[in-house]
Structures are given as structure tokens and as C-alpha cells.
Design an enzyme around this catalytic site. Structure first.
Site, short mmCIF file in Angstrom:
data_model
loop_
_atom_site.label_atom_id
_atom_site.label_comp_id
_atom_site.label_asym_id
_atom_site.label_seq_id
_atom_site.Cartn_x
_atom_site.Cartn_y
_atom_site.Cartn_z
N VAL A 104 0.84 -1.21 0.00
CA VAL A 104 0.00 0.00 0.00
C VAL A 104 0.87 1.25 0.00
CG1 VAL A 104 -1.64 1.35 1.37
CG2 VAL A 104 -2.00 -1.11 1.06
N CYS A 107 2.37 1.85 -3.44
CA CYS A 107 1.40 2.31 -4.43
C CYS A 107 0.83 3.69 -4.10
CB CYS A 107 0.26 1.30 -4.56
SG CYS A 107 0.78 -0.30 -5.24
N GLU A 108 0.77 4.01 -2.82
CA GLU A 108 0.19 5.30 -2.42
C GLU A 108 1.20 6.44 -2.51
OE1 GLU A 108 -2.73 6.36 -1.63
OE2 GLU A 108 -3.91 4.53 -1.43
N SER A 109 2.43 6.22 -2.06
CA SER A 109 3.37 7.33 -1.94
C SER A 109 4.78 7.02 -2.42
CB SER A 109 3.45 7.76 -0.47
OG SER A 109 4.05 6.73 0.31
N TYR A 204 -6.83 0.32 -9.00
CA TYR A 204 -6.04 0.45 -7.78
C TYR A 204 -5.91 -0.85 -6.98
CZ TYR A 204 -4.71 1.95 -3.07
OH TYR A 204 -4.10 2.05 -1.85
#
Length: 237
Positions: A104, A107-109, A204
Site C-alpha cells: 500500500v 502504491c500510495e506514496s 487500484y
């Protein structure tokens, strides 16, 4: 030790009786001196217990490859160490695979500790300020300032707890990731219609789960390599 104490008290009494001078002082069990010593001992034991726990967490983070992953954050070395331990600790606390948390974050940051999205999500796990306030209140403390979401350990603590809550509510990591990305309210609408669900799930959630599977495969390869090295080093000659 007890015999020595009794002897000293007896000697003091005899001297006092004969000379009326020295009277030895031995603090009682409830004296301030004993209470202070006990408090210091308890604090030292708690500190040693924390150090032991951190050593175990860091060892696991290193074995899982998380220590290497957090290098992408470019945080100071001490903060990287604490971040690696936080990922393992919060994942275990929420009964989650630590590698899902890493997936996560990637993929997020991309491990950018100071990332801010166009909608205002902040930090490693891209926690929205309102969500951060809610999660902090539920955990029994105040977020105080939104910029506290740039605290890597706090961000992982709140983000992991949020993801775990969504998995419990939506039934699977894939469906929970829809809610993590779109918000729980919109996620219910997306998941209720097959065409929207299939289209969204291919985005996503699929990206995160693909990264998760890649990390798990890499982890398995590294474990196999370590086992092979152990067998080689433990062999004859």
C-alpha cells in the site's frame, strides 16, 4: 543479606545503649527511599523490555525485506529503523501481513514521507486529515495538527488500523482497497454494481495486490537463498 542486616541493627542497638551515640537508620518497606528505588527499577525494566521488543521487531523487518524497502523513504537512518519496526508492529497488532502494508505504501506514496495528493491525503499511506482525526479519536488521542500525518510511525499506525477496519467491514483485502481508495460510502455503490466493480477492481486494488504478490515472491526467494546458504555453510569442509 538478611543476617547481615540483623547483625548491623543489633550492633547499633548495643553501641547506642552503651554510648548513647550512633543510631543506624534502615528505611522501611514503605519509606520514600524504597519507593524511589522501586520506581527506578521498574523504569529500567520497562526500558529493557522495550529494547528487547524492538530488537525482535527489527530482526523480523530485516528478514522480511522491509528494512531494505524503507530505504526509499530517504529518511534519516534512525527514522528508517523506527519505520521498519512500526510496519511490522502495526501489521501484527491488526492481524495483517506486513507486506500488504508495504505494498500500500509503495502504491500510495512510493515511500515519500511528505507526499500530498490532489485531494489532500498525506504521508506514506496517504491518510486524509478527517480520517486521521477519526482514527486518532478512536485510538484515544488527538491528532492535534494535520501535519502530524507526516510522522512516519503515526501515519503507519493510523493507515494500517484503517485498512484493517476496512478489511473487516468489506470482507477481503481487494474489496477493502476499493474503500481505501474511493472512501467507504462510494465503495459500497461501486461494489454493488458489477460493471463498476469490475472496472474499479482492475485499477487500484489490482495494482496493490500485484505489488503484494511480487513482494511475497521476493520474500520467498530470499528465504530460500538464506536456507541454502545455511546448508552450504553447515556442510562438511
Amino acid at each position: 543479606m538478611r543476617g547481615w542486616t540483623v547483625a548491623m541493627v543489633t550492633a547499633g542497638m548495643l553501641v547506642g545503649m552503651e554510648a548513647g551515640a550512633f543510631q543506624p537508620y534502615f528505611p522501611g518497606e514503605s519509606s520514600p527511599e524504597v519507593a524511589e528505588l522501586r520506581a527506578k527499577l521498574a523504569a529500567q525494566e520497562a526500558h529493557l523490555a522495550r529494547l528487547e521488543e524492538e530488537a525482535v521487531l527489527y530482526e523480523e523487518a530485516e528478514a522480511l525485506g522491509i528494512v531494505t524497502a524503507v530505504e526509499a523513504s530517504r529518511l534519516p537512518e534512525r527514522q528508517q529503523r523506527r519505520l521498519a519496526m512500526a510496519i511490522v508492529r502495526e501489521a501484527r497488532r491488526n492481524k495483517m501481513d506486513p507486506m500488504l502494508v508495504v505494498a500500500v505504501i509503495r502504491c500510495e506514496s512510493s515511500f515519500n514521507n511528505y507526499a500530498v495528493s490532489h485531494v489532500g491525503a498525506m504521508g506514506l499511506m496517504q491518510v486524509m486529515p478527517d480520517t486521521g482525526n477519526y482514527l486518532a479519536d478512536r485510538a484515544g488521542f488527538k491528532l492535534q495538527r494535520h501535519t502530524n500525518l507526516f510522522d512516519s510511525e503515526l501515519n503507519v499506525e493510523l493507515g494500517t488500523a484503517y485498512l484493517a477496519d476496512l478489511i473487516a467491514r468489506f470482507g477481503s483485502p481487494e474489496r477493502a482497497l476499493v474503500a481505501y481508495n474511493a472512501g467507504p460510502g462510494l465503495a459500497k455503490k461501486i461494489l454493488s454494481k458489477k460493471d463498476k466493480r469490475d472496472r474499479f477492481m482492475a485499477g487500484y486494488p489490482a495494482k496493490v495486490m500485484k505489488e503484494f504478490r511480487r513482494l511475497k515472491a521476493q520474500q520467498a526467494r530470499e528465504v530460500s537463498q538464506r536456507e541454502a546458504q545455511k546448508q552450504t555453510s553447515g556442510g562438511p569442509g
